[in-house]
Scaffold this motif. Sequence first.
Motif, PDB file in Angstrom:
ATOM      1  N   GLY A   1      -1.055  14.181   5.613  1.00 13.57           N
ATOM      2  CA  GLY A   1      -1.829  13.147   4.924  1.00 13.57           C
ATOM      3  C   GLY A   1      -1.819  11.871   5.732  1.00 13.57           C
ATOM      4  O   GLY A   1      -1.431  11.854   6.911  1.00 13.57           O
ATOM      5  N   GLY A   2      -2.232  10.790   5.098  1.00 10.31           N
ATOM      6  CA  GLY A   2      -2.179   9.478   5.730  1.00 10.31           C
ATOM      7  C   GLY A   2      -2.958   9.416   7.029  1.00 10.31           C
ATOM      8  O   GLY A   2      -4.134   9.765   7.092  1.00 10.31           O
TER       9      GLY A   2
ATOM     10  N   ILE B 169      -0.883   8.658   0.541  1.00  4.99           N
ATOM     11  CA  ILE B 169       0.297   8.991  -0.251  1.00  4.99           C
ATOM     12  C   ILE B 169       0.132   8.575  -1.713  1.00  4.99           C
ATOM     13  O   ILE B 169       0.523   9.315  -2.628  1.00  4.99           O
ATOM     14  N   ARG B 170      -0.472   7.403  -1.961  1.00  2.23           N
ATOM     15  CA  ARG B 170      -0.640   6.950  -3.348  1.00  2.23           C
ATOM     16  C   ARG B 170      -1.566   7.882  -4.125  1.00  2.23           C
ATOM     17  O   ARG B 170      -1.297   8.234  -5.275  1.00  2.23           O
ATOM     18  N   ASP B 171      -2.660   8.306  -3.489  1.00  2.00           N
ATOM     19  CA  ASP B 171      -3.602   9.197  -4.160  1.00  2.00           C
ATOM     20  C   ASP B 171      -2.990  10.566  -4.416  1.00  2.00           C
ATOM     21  O   ASP B 171      -3.175  11.161  -5.486  1.00  2.00           O
ATOM     22  N   LEU B 172      -2.262  11.083  -3.427  1.00  2.00           N
ATOM     23  CA  LEU B 172      -1.633  12.385  -3.603  1.00  2.00           C
ATOM     24  C   LEU B 172      -0.548  12.328  -4.674  1.00  2.00           C
ATOM     25  O   LEU B 172      -0.412  13.245  -5.494  1.00  2.00           O
ATOM     26  N   GLY B 173       0.218  11.236  -4.702  1.00  5.33           N
ATOM     27  CA  GLY B 173       1.250  11.100  -5.722  1.00  5.33           C
ATOM     28  C   GLY B 173       0.686  11.050  -7.123  1.00  5.33           C
ATOM     29  O   GLY B 173       1.281  11.570  -8.073  1.00  5.33           O
ATOM     30  N   ALA B 174      -0.504  10.441  -7.275  1.00  2.00           N
ATOM     31  CA  ALA B 174      -1.128  10.356  -8.595  1.00  2.00           C
ATOM     32  C   ALA B 174      -1.510  11.721  -9.140  1.00  2.00           C
ATOM     33  O   ALA B 174      -1.647  11.893 -10.361  1.00  2.00           O
ATOM     34  N   LEU B 175      -1.688  12.706  -8.262  1.00  3.20           N
ATOM     35  CA  LEU B 175      -2.062  14.045  -8.720  1.00  3.20           C
ATOM     36  C   LEU B 175      -0.950  14.693  -9.548  1.00  3.20           C
ATOM     37  O   LEU B 175      -1.223  15.546 -10.398  1.00  3.20           O
ATOM     38  N   LEU B 176       0.298  14.312  -9.303  1.00  6.97           N
ATOM     39  CA  LEU B 176       1.418  14.913 -10.031  1.00  6.97           C
ATOM     40  C   LEU B 176       1.306  14.644 -11.529  1.00  6.97           C
ATOM     41  O   LEU B 176       1.457  15.549 -12.357  1.00  6.97           O
ATOM     42  N   GLY B 177       1.054  13.379 -11.888  1.00 10.01           N
ATOM     43  CA  GLY B 177       0.895  13.040 -13.296  1.00 10.01           C
ATOM     44  C   GLY B 177      -0.319  13.697 -13.914  1.00 10.01           C
ATOM     45  O   GLY B 177      -0.283  14.147 -15.060  1.00 10.01           O
ATOM     46  N   ARG B 178      -1.420  13.763 -13.159  1.00  9.53           N
ATOM     47  CA  ARG B 178      -2.637  14.408 -13.663  1.00  9.53           C
ATOM     48  C   ARG B 178      -2.398  15.886 -13.937  1.00  9.53           C
ATOM     49  O   ARG B 178      -3.033  16.478 -14.823  1.00  9.53           O
ATOM     50  N   ALA B 179      -1.492  16.500 -13.196  1.00 10.68           N
ATOM     51  CA  ALA B 179      -1.185  17.913 -13.387  1.00 10.68           C
ATOM     52  C   ALA B 179      -0.152  18.140 -14.485  1.00 10.68           C
ATOM     53  O   ALA B 179       0.209  19.283 -14.766  1.00 10.68           O
ATOM     54  N   GLY B 180       0.344  17.053 -15.106  1.00  7.68           N
ATOM     55  CA  GLY B 180       1.262  17.189 -16.230  1.00  7.68           C
ATOM     56  C   GLY B 180       2.726  17.237 -15.853  1.00  7.68           C
ATOM     57  O   GLY B 180       3.568  17.591 -16.688  1.00  7.68           O
ATOM     58  N   LEU B 181       3.076  16.847 -14.626  1.00  3.85           N
ATOM     59  CA  LEU B 181       4.466  16.858 -14.208  1.00  3.85           C
ATOM     60  C   LEU B 181       5.148  15.535 -14.523  1.00  3.85           C
ATOM     61  O   LEU B 181       4.526  14.477 -14.488  1.00  3.85           O
ATOM     62  N   ALA B 182       6.428  15.604 -14.816  1.00  6.98           N
ATOM     63  CA  ALA B 182       7.214  14.423 -15.161  1.00  6.98           C
ATOM     64  C   ALA B 182       8.009  13.946 -13.954  1.00  6.98           C
ATOM     65  O   ALA B 182       8.209  14.686 -12.987  1.00  6.98           O
ATOM     66  N   LEU B 183       8.470  12.693 -14.027  1.00  6.15           N
ATOM     67  CA  LEU B 183       9.326  12.092 -12.996  1.00  6.15           C
ATOM     68  C   LEU B 183       8.730  12.267 -11.602  1.00  6.15           C
ATOM     69  O   LEU B 183       9.406  12.734 -10.669  1.00  6.15           O
TER      70      LEU B 183
END
Length: 279
Positions: free
Chosen positions: A126-127, A158-172
């Motif tokens: 990425g990046g 990195i910020r955009d990829l990290g945001a995908l985690l919450g959209r996928a329903g993952l915690a922490l």
Amino acid sequence: MNAHQKPVPQLIDRAALMRNRARADRIGSVDFLHRIVAEELQDRLAEVNRSFTAMAVVTGMPDFWAKAMPDARIVEDAPELDLAPGAYDLVVHAMSLHWAEDPVGQIAQSARALRPDGLFFAACPGGRTLHELRDVLTRAEAEVTGGLSPRILPMGEIRDLGALLGRAGLALPVADQISQNVSYLDLVHLARDLRGMGEGNALAGRLRRPTRSAVLLRAAQLYAESYPDLQNPDRIRATFDLVCLTGWAPDASQQQPLRPGSAKMPLADALASMRKTTE
């Protein structure tokens, strides 16, 4: 799809991607980025105070990961992942998320395959990965032909990829990055490594005829002039940014954020109290 809907344009030519990977297997796979990711994963798992007994690895380089994680099930990074819901306590998406048409869908499918409090880990380029190569190819093609064609896959920040985690329903969720500067003899040497990685041009909109030799010669000249290896100016450098993503399947045992309005005192009072204790 109804008669008025236009088909969604595809970014990736998956058939070309699979041909590139098959060619990499034939000529000898270049796996140093995968080795970096595997070592990083092992370091992170060592810091987690638990053992994982049902693991899966989603990847486009199955032979490497079958050796790196012999107890894990190896799964092709197809659009529809062969992962049973709730079957795993660890799912690793290894160095193929950047080739997904629907990366959030890949993460969501991985998340559904986790047991409660199961761990998801992904790593992908990425990046500013290969920003030097992108620059010199763009300049050379525009200079020689007067036009441009898609050559290097767009890389997520990195910020955009990290945001995908919450959209996928993952915690922490956590996202971080490992940067590697790699030294090459010249552009030909770099291109050979990319072919060995299976990371050649598989964009659907790519040029469907061989690139003119004048473009490649000019790109090689621009690369040597613009991006020499700082330790050895007779060589060139290439950047690889590896973005690592971690998230957990939600579980009641996990740390939970406070409900809005549940604080015991206003923030201003808390800050005032802190100031008094330091005076």
